[in-house]
Design an enzyme around this catalytic site. Structure first.
Site, PDB file in Angstrom:
ATOM      1  N   GLU A 152       0.401  -0.324  -0.221  1.00 38.31           N
ATOM      2  CA  GLU A 152       0.197   0.124   0.241  1.00 38.31           C
ATOM      3  C   GLU A 152       0.903   1.194  -0.319  1.00 38.31           C
ATOM      4  OE1 GLU A 152      -4.216  -0.694   2.257  1.00 38.31           O
ATOM      5  OE2 GLU A 152      -2.776  -0.847   3.158  1.00 38.31           O
ATOM      6  N   GLU A 172      -4.773  -9.750   3.590  1.00 34.36           N
ATOM      7  CA  GLU A 172      -4.616  -9.113   4.171  1.00 34.36           C
ATOM      8  C   GLU A 172      -5.872 -10.660   4.413  1.00 34.36           C
ATOM      9  OE1 GLU A 172      -2.876  -6.061   3.311  1.00 34.36           O
ATOM     10  OE2 GLU A 172      -3.906  -7.216   2.733  1.00 34.36           O
TER      11      GLU A 172
END
Length: 748
Positions: A152, A172
């Protein structure tokens, strides 16, 4: 793999550890390597903001993250990145910014030390926005892991370069979460909905070349020095007066029709494959927002969905599973001894199991010698091995040349003398003590001193096998699960006389084979099959009392298992369980309840899929079974013989009994030290028996339900059958002192 583990606090050793608040972090890879500073020749003095140092080299402002061991995104790193961007903006001589990681990784994810603590500013979404909003081009030079929050950060940069070692991903979902720092909003805008969803829903890693093909990165580096190549790339961009390119403005969503089709396809597929899972559908919802909402509104929704995932019980159970998988590697023998050499292997037996073990060994790069009793059997064994690789070729996952290279390491013989120099031998012959002892007598005769002699027995007494030869210290159990080249679990069974370095070698072999090892003591069935025998009895009791095998299987599937117990029996072969029951008949408690339905089915030669009939019908070799009215007639006849009036069962009652039996025997296995800790039971069932990962394992599930409730159920069921439903002393003791199974999960 998920989570960057950075000098984890002592409590993290307890796989029952449950963080209360993770904040807007994302999660990534596991590593343990230490890092080193990279030397620089600055054009401006080097400035440090905790683990982030920054300096200007010519007209490129370089920010280096040095937070050993994996450059996790702790608060000091986040603050350092903000300070670096602010300093770059203020430096009029800086024309671009380069972000790079020291050591072996770019950024591997969130810092585990912050679990359970109140979030500290700046949050990772704020850091990513700061990077993206920089008025000077920001380049991320990626080597090693850029996973979860690390990716990210890279997505927030304006340009990305990947070294050959780079692995990029948003994993995730494996912890019941979603990318919480813009991953669900930036990735679809950069690479499109379909590939972005595939990465997020699978949780897998993409290598550097694939990342380039997807559009995750703009350029491939040629060597491991990401800093030098990133600096050269940044200087090239400066010379070309390259503009700032904000990912939130990228055109990956331009084709609205294709994006919507990809989203709906993923929604349909996920509803089928991930039934009962919370975070996958939340990921899809967040990506839908990227397609329909402005960026800022999409980010706000992503945050709300992320917090919903944080609150989901599945998140805690998946985190438990993650930690437990790592804790099982810590056995007493792996601490006290180094493994023996492992450069070559032998397999005795070329049936389905032996061939599967051979493939696993070959895939790990080991030369393999297979022994069979005669040439036709040896030829069949080789065919079993080749069939696996031929299947990969047919699917386009292997070339004929690659198969030939692997098979060049395979040899076979009908003489045990061919095993004279191998480092480890795994016996995988018929499950009969006399046959096993005969094999080990030959191994004792021909194998070199120091060779590890392993048995793949599922139930038999390995102490008895070891005592039958002159070197019991070299004998260990390696219980593979079928198909052995695919199933991840490997029970490492530790007999009384075995040397610690032999056990350590079993763990080292598991590492080479990319399997999950669990240490087990010697008993009938070890950890998994011993517990399986008990909860299978509970299923049989319910079947005789009124629930059909098809109703029980459906309840177990709805709980999250891929298959129910009667489907599993048909897949494995009913004759295997039948042989075990006959072997144990002489020692069975005559007062204990014994359901004969399975015996009646086996007496007809109905052994499951391989005979096209078991509990289910498999017409024309079908893999999915159909209910069989004749089986129901057999069950009715057995109820009448036993004098049982059938009654109705709800799905909830089926699972209460099924899980209570599993948990109770799991507690006995821990009490008797067959499993060192409850988490060893959990990992055994997660990786060998299809237990739903989002429930954490049977012992974690018991803690979630509450041990007092489990014990109360067992005592209620004991009113019907006090012999079968005898509460485990460990369960009684834990309830008595208000403790749970997690309290027993400290490393030995």
């Amino acid at each position: 793999m998920i989570y960057a583990i950075v000098k984890a606090p002592a409590r993290a050793k307890n796989a029952g550890f449950t963080p209360q608040s993770l904040g807007p972090l994302a999660f990534a890879g596991l590593a343990t390597q230490e890092t080193k500073h990279m030397a620089t020749t600055p054009s401006s003095p080097s400035t440090s903001s905790g683990p982030v140092t920054f300096e200007r080299l010519g007209d490129v402002f370089v920010a280096t993250i040095d937070n050993p061991p994996v450059n996790a995104l702790g608060v000091d790193v986040r603050r350092g990145l903000v300070a670096a961007i602010d300093a770059a903006e203020a430096d009029s001589a800086a024309a671009a910014v380069l972000i790079v990681g020291a050591g072996r990784n770019f950024i591997a994810g969130a810092d585990i030390r912050e679990f359970g603590k109140a979030p500290q500013p700046p949050s990772l979404p704020e850091v990513c926005l700061k990077i993206e909003n920089c008025t000077k081009p920001v380049i991320a030079a990626i080597h090693g892991a850029a996973l979860g929050g690390g990716l990210e950060v890279a997505l927030s940069a304006h340009y990305r370069l990947a070294a050959p070692s780079a692995k990029l991903g948003l994993p995730e979902v494996q912890l019941g979460l979603l990318p919480g720092s813009g991953g669900t909003q930036r990735a679809p805008r950069l690479i499109g909905v379909k590939p972005a969803l595939e990465l997020m829903l699978s949780g897998r890693h993409a290598g550097a070349k694939e990342a380039l093909s997807l559009g995750l990165v703009d350029r491939l580096g040629n060597d491991a020095d990401a800093r030098a190549e990133g600096l050269a790339y940044a200087q090239e961009l400066v010379a070309a007066k390259a503009p700032v390119r904000r990912t939130r403005e990228a055109g990956g969503l331009a084709d609205k029709e294709a994006s919507r089709a990809a989203l709906e396809a993923a929604r349909t597929e996920t509803a089928k494959k991930s039934r009962g899972l919370f975070s996958p559908m939340k990921i899809i919802e967040a990506v839908d927002a990227a397609l329909t909402l402005p960026f800022d509104e999409g980010m706000a929704l992503e945050r709300r969905l992320f917090l919903q995932c944080i609150e989901s019980p599945q998140r805690a159970d998946l985190i438990h599973a993650f930690f437990a998988e790592r804790e099982v590697l810590k056995a007493p023998e792996t601490r006290s001894a180094a493994p023996r050499a492992l450069a070559s292997a032998g397999i005795v037996g070329g049936g389905t199991m032996g061939a599967g073990i051979a493939v696993a060994m070959l895939d790990a790069g080991l030369p393999v010698t297979m022994i069979e009793r005669d040439e036709p059997s040896l030829a069949r064994g080789r065919q079993h091995v080749e069939k696996v690789y031929d299947g990969l070729i047919k699917k386009g996952r292997m070339t004929p040349e690659a198969k030939a290279a692997v098979m060049a390491r395979f040899s076979g013989s009908t003489s045990y003398d061919a095993l004279a120099q191998v480092d480890i031998v795994v016996e995988a012959v018929f499950e009969d003590m006399g046959v096993k002892k005969a094999v080990f007598a030959e191994l004792d005769r021909v194998c070199k001193r120091g060779a590890v002699l392993a048995t793949n027995t599922s139930y038999l007494d390995i102490d008895e096998i070891a005592a039958s030869i002159s070197r019991p210290q070299d004998v260990v159990g390696l219980h593979f699960f079928s198909p052995a080249n695919i199933m991840k679990l490997l029970e490492i069974v530790v007999p009384d006389k075995v040397s610690a370095d032999v056990v350590a070698t079993g763990f080292e072999l598991a590492k080479k084979l990319k399997k999950v090892p669990v240490r087990a003591g010697v008993c009938d069935g070890f950890i998994g099959n011993r517990i399986l025998a008990v909860y299978r009895q509970a299923a049989d009791h319910m079947m005789e009392d009124g629930a059909s095998p098809y109703q029980i299987d459906e309840a177990v599937r709805n709980f999250g298992y891929p298959m129910g117990p009667f489907q599993v029996s048909d897949l494995a072969g009913g004759d295997i369980g039948w042989a075990t029951r006959k072997r144990k008949a002489a020692t069975r408690d005559p007062q204990a309840r014994y359901v004969q339905v399975a015996d009646r089915i086996c007496e007809r030669g109905w052994f499951g899929q391989k005979t096209q009939r078991g509990y289910y019908l498999y017409p024309e070799g079908a893999r999915t079974g159909q209910p069989d009215p004749e089986v129901l007639a057999i069950i009715d006849a057995e109820r009448e013989r036993a004098g049982i009036t059938p009654r109705a069962f709800t799905e909830e009652e089926i699972m209460r009994r099924y899980m209570a039996a599993m948990i109770n025997e799991g507690a006995n296995v821990v009490l008797q030290r067959i499993a060192l800790r409850p988490l060893d039971v959990d990992v055994t069932f997660l990786y060998g028996y299809g237990f739903p990962r989002h429930r954490g394992g049977p012992m974690k599930y018991a803690d979630t339900v509450g041990l007092p409730k489990v014990l109360a159920d067992i005592r209620e069921f004991a009113k019907e059958d006090p012999i079968f439903w005898k509460p485990s002393p460990l369960l009684v003791e834990l309830v008595g002192r208000g403790a749970d199974f997690a309290s027993l999960n400290q490393s030995e």
